[in-house]
Design a protein around this motif. Structure first.
Motif, PDB file in Angstrom:
ATOM      1  N   ALA A  92      19.859  14.695   4.430  1.00 56.80           N
ATOM      2  CA  ALA A  92      20.890  13.839   3.904  1.00 56.80           C
ATOM      3  C   ALA A  92      20.392  13.172   2.710  1.00 56.80           C
ATOM      4  O   ALA A  92      21.338  12.594   1.976  1.00 56.80           O
ATOM      5  N   GLN A  93      19.048  12.887   2.593  1.00 51.50           N
ATOM      6  CA  GLN A  93      18.545  11.884   1.490  1.00 51.50           C
ATOM      7  C   GLN A  93      19.036  12.743   0.080  1.00 51.50           C
ATOM      8  O   GLN A  93      19.322  12.227  -0.581  1.00 51.50           O
ATOM      9  N   LYS A  94      18.713  14.419   0.206  1.00 49.45           N
ATOM     10  CA  LYS A  94      19.028  15.237  -0.833  1.00 49.45           C
ATOM     11  C   LYS A  94      20.539  15.313  -1.216  1.00 49.45           C
ATOM     12  O   LYS A  94      20.837  15.001  -2.334  1.00 49.45           O
ATOM     13  N   GLY A  95      21.324  14.871  -0.010  1.00 43.85           N
ATOM     14  CA  GLY A  95      22.542  15.272  -0.068  1.00 43.85           C
ATOM     15  C   GLY A  95      22.978  13.879  -0.624  1.00 43.85           C
ATOM     16  O   GLY A  95      24.337  14.058  -1.553  1.00 43.85           O
ATOM     17  N   ALA A  96      22.645  12.923  -0.538  1.00 43.41           N
ATOM     18  CA  ALA A  96      22.957  11.735  -1.062  1.00 43.41           C
ATOM     19  C   ALA A  96      23.127  11.520  -2.750  1.00 43.41           C
ATOM     20  O   ALA A  96      23.968  11.104  -3.409  1.00 43.41           O
ATOM     21  N   LYS A  97      21.880  12.256  -3.076  1.00 47.77           N
ATOM     22  CA  LYS A  97      21.843  12.249  -4.545  1.00 47.77           C
ATOM     23  C   LYS A  97      22.838  13.477  -5.034  1.00 47.77           C
ATOM     24  O   LYS A  97      23.265  13.197  -6.263  1.00 47.77           O
ATOM     25  N   ILE A  98      22.937  14.507  -4.304  1.00 50.67           N
ATOM     26  CA  ILE A  98      24.070  15.251  -4.775  1.00 50.67           C
ATOM     27  C   ILE A  98      25.445  14.648  -4.902  1.00 50.67           C
ATOM     28  O   ILE A  98      26.258  14.976  -5.809  1.00 50.67           O
ATOM     29  N   PHE A  99      25.770  13.913  -3.711  1.00 54.65           N
ATOM     30  CA  PHE A  99      26.862  13.343  -3.795  1.00 54.65           C
ATOM     31  C   PHE A  99      27.191  12.332  -5.059  1.00 54.65           C
ATOM     32  O   PHE A  99      28.057  12.296  -5.609  1.00 54.65           O
ATOM     33  N   GLY A 146      45.311  26.609  -5.658  1.00 56.10           N
ATOM     34  CA  GLY A 146      46.366  25.622  -5.841  1.00 56.10           C
ATOM     35  C   GLY A 146      45.798  24.268  -5.779  1.00 56.10           C
ATOM     36  O   GLY A 146      46.924  23.080  -5.987  1.00 56.10           O
ATOM     37  N   THR A 147      44.724  24.125  -5.232  1.00 61.40           N
ATOM     38  CA  THR A 147      44.322  22.807  -5.292  1.00 61.40           C
ATOM     39  C   THR A 147      44.110  21.938  -6.310  1.00 61.40           C
ATOM     40  O   THR A 147      43.923  22.672  -7.516  1.00 61.40           O
ATOM     41  N   LYS A 148      44.280  20.696  -6.467  1.00 59.92           N
ATOM     42  CA  LYS A 148      44.110  19.720  -7.733  1.00 59.92           C
ATOM     43  C   LYS A 148      42.495  19.525  -8.138  1.00 59.92           C
ATOM     44  O   LYS A 148      42.174  19.181  -9.143  1.00 59.92           O
ATOM     45  N   MET A 149      41.629  19.908  -7.096  1.00 56.04           N
ATOM     46  CA  MET A 149      40.326  19.572  -7.247  1.00 56.04           C
ATOM     47  C   MET A 149      39.677  20.350  -8.405  1.00 56.04           C
ATOM     48  O   MET A 149      39.814  21.725  -8.257  1.00 56.04           O
ATOM     49  N   VAL A 150      39.260  19.882  -9.298  1.00 51.41           N
ATOM     50  CA  VAL A 150      38.561  20.456 -10.361  1.00 51.41           C
ATOM     51  C   VAL A 150      37.091  21.068 -10.392  1.00 51.41           C
ATOM     52  O   VAL A 150      36.384  21.574 -11.095  1.00 51.41           O
ATOM     53  N   PHE A 151      36.467  20.423  -9.205  1.00 49.91           N
ATOM     54  CA  PHE A 151      35.152  20.766  -8.877  1.00 49.91           C
ATOM     55  C   PHE A 151      34.695  22.304  -8.928  1.00 49.91           C
ATOM     56  O   PHE A 151      35.465  22.863  -8.121  1.00 49.91           O
ATOM     57  N   ALA A 152      33.969  22.948  -9.324  1.00 50.92           N
ATOM     58  CA  ALA A 152      33.450  24.480  -9.324  1.00 50.92           C
ATOM     59  C   ALA A 152      32.938  24.648  -8.153  1.00 50.92           C
ATOM     60  O   ALA A 152      33.127  25.791  -7.757  1.00 50.92           O
ATOM     61  N   GLY A 153      32.245  24.000  -7.472  1.00 53.54           N
ATOM     62  CA  GLY A 153      31.467  24.202  -6.173  1.00 53.54           C
ATOM     63  C   GLY A 153      30.009  24.243  -6.455  1.00 53.54           C
ATOM     64  O   GLY A 153      29.471  24.088  -7.302  1.00 53.54           O
ATOM     65  N   LEU A 154      29.511  24.329  -5.116  1.00 55.31           N
ATOM     66  CA  LEU A 154      28.146  24.268  -4.880  1.00 55.31           C
ATOM     67  C   LEU A 154      27.474  25.896  -4.421  1.00 55.31           C
ATOM     68  O   LEU A 154      27.878  26.155  -3.501  1.00 55.31           O
ATOM     69  N   LYS A 155      26.849  26.367  -5.326  1.00 56.06           N
ATOM     70  CA  LYS A 155      26.568  27.839  -5.081  1.00 56.06           C
ATOM     71  C   LYS A 155      25.584  27.900  -4.459  1.00 56.06           C
ATOM     72  O   LYS A 155      25.372  28.947  -3.364  1.00 56.06           O
ATOM     73  N   LYS A 156      24.486  27.043  -4.268  1.00 52.78           N
ATOM     74  CA  LYS A 156      23.376  26.874  -3.550  1.00 52.78           C
ATOM     75  C   LYS A 156      23.474  26.463  -1.946  1.00 52.78           C
ATOM     76  O   LYS A 156      23.773  25.648  -1.835  1.00 52.78           O
ATOM     77  N   PRO A 157      23.290  27.691  -0.934  1.00 52.17           N
ATOM     78  CA  PRO A 157      23.352  27.344   0.292  1.00 52.17           C
ATOM     79  C   PRO A 157      22.416  25.690   0.741  1.00 52.17           C
ATOM     80  O   PRO A 157      23.062  24.873   1.507  1.00 52.17           O
ATOM     81  N   GLN A 158      21.320  25.482   0.222  1.00 51.06           N
ATOM     82  CA  GLN A 158      20.902  24.265   0.481  1.00 51.06           C
ATOM     83  C   GLN A 158      21.652  23.279   0.018  1.00 51.06           C
ATOM     84  O   GLN A 158      21.622  21.938   0.483  1.00 51.06           O
ATOM     85  N   ASP A 159      22.003  23.107  -1.203  1.00 50.06           N
ATOM     86  CA  ASP A 159      22.899  22.052  -1.691  1.00 50.06           C
ATOM     87  C   ASP A 159      24.093  21.778  -0.633  1.00 50.06           C
ATOM     88  O   ASP A 159      24.506  20.549  -0.709  1.00 50.06           O
TER      89      ASP A 159
END
Length: 140
Positions: A40-47, A114-127
């Motif tokens: 979760a701490q690493k996830g907070a940084k990703i967020f 068709g989503t408006k979300m422009v985020f490309a995604g997180l390719k790494k499973p750990q992320d």
């Protein structure tokens, strides 16, 4: 030279296919059940670096370019009151949980065309696992 030209003559096509399968599995992980444990701490940084520009995680926060994510787990896509979702997001009808988020976060535009979300995604499973671990706590 291609990998097949280099390895094919020496080891055969089965080795090439096996290497491709292993590479694909290592980079994408087929499901959340196969994912590594999240931090979760690493996830907070990703967020903070990838998501906070468009989203607020805490319940009761306002919407930004994307909807507030408070109460995300168990909610159906496209239903947060006060946010103008795309028709694609409303019509998808996905119930958000660890498994669905893991799949979605790999490639949002592929998961909901068709989503408006422009985020490309997180390719790494750990992320993805780390971000989900953070969201499970932060989005209560």
């Amino acid at each position: 030279r291609t990998a097949q030209q280099t390895l094919g003559g020496r080891y055969g096509a089965d080795v090439i296919l096996d290497a491709r399968v292993r590479l694909n599995t290592r980079n994408t992980m087929a499901s959340f059940a196969e994912a590594p444990a999240g931090d979760a701490q690493k996830g907070a940084k990703i967020f903070k670096t990838k998501c906070a520009q468009c989203h607020v995680a805490e319940a009761g926060g306002g919407h930004k370019q994307g909807p507030n994510l408070g109460g995300l787990f168990g909610r159906v896509s496209g239903t947060t009151e006060g946010f103008a979702y795309s028709a694609a997001n409303k019509n998808k009808g996905v119930k958000w949980g660890e498994e669905t988020l893991y799949d979605y976060l790999l490639n949002p535009k592929k998961y909901i065309p068709g989503t408006k979300m422009v985020f490309a995604g997180l390719k790494k499973p750990q992320d993805r696992a780390d971000l989900i671990a953070y969201l499970k706590d932060a989005c209560k």
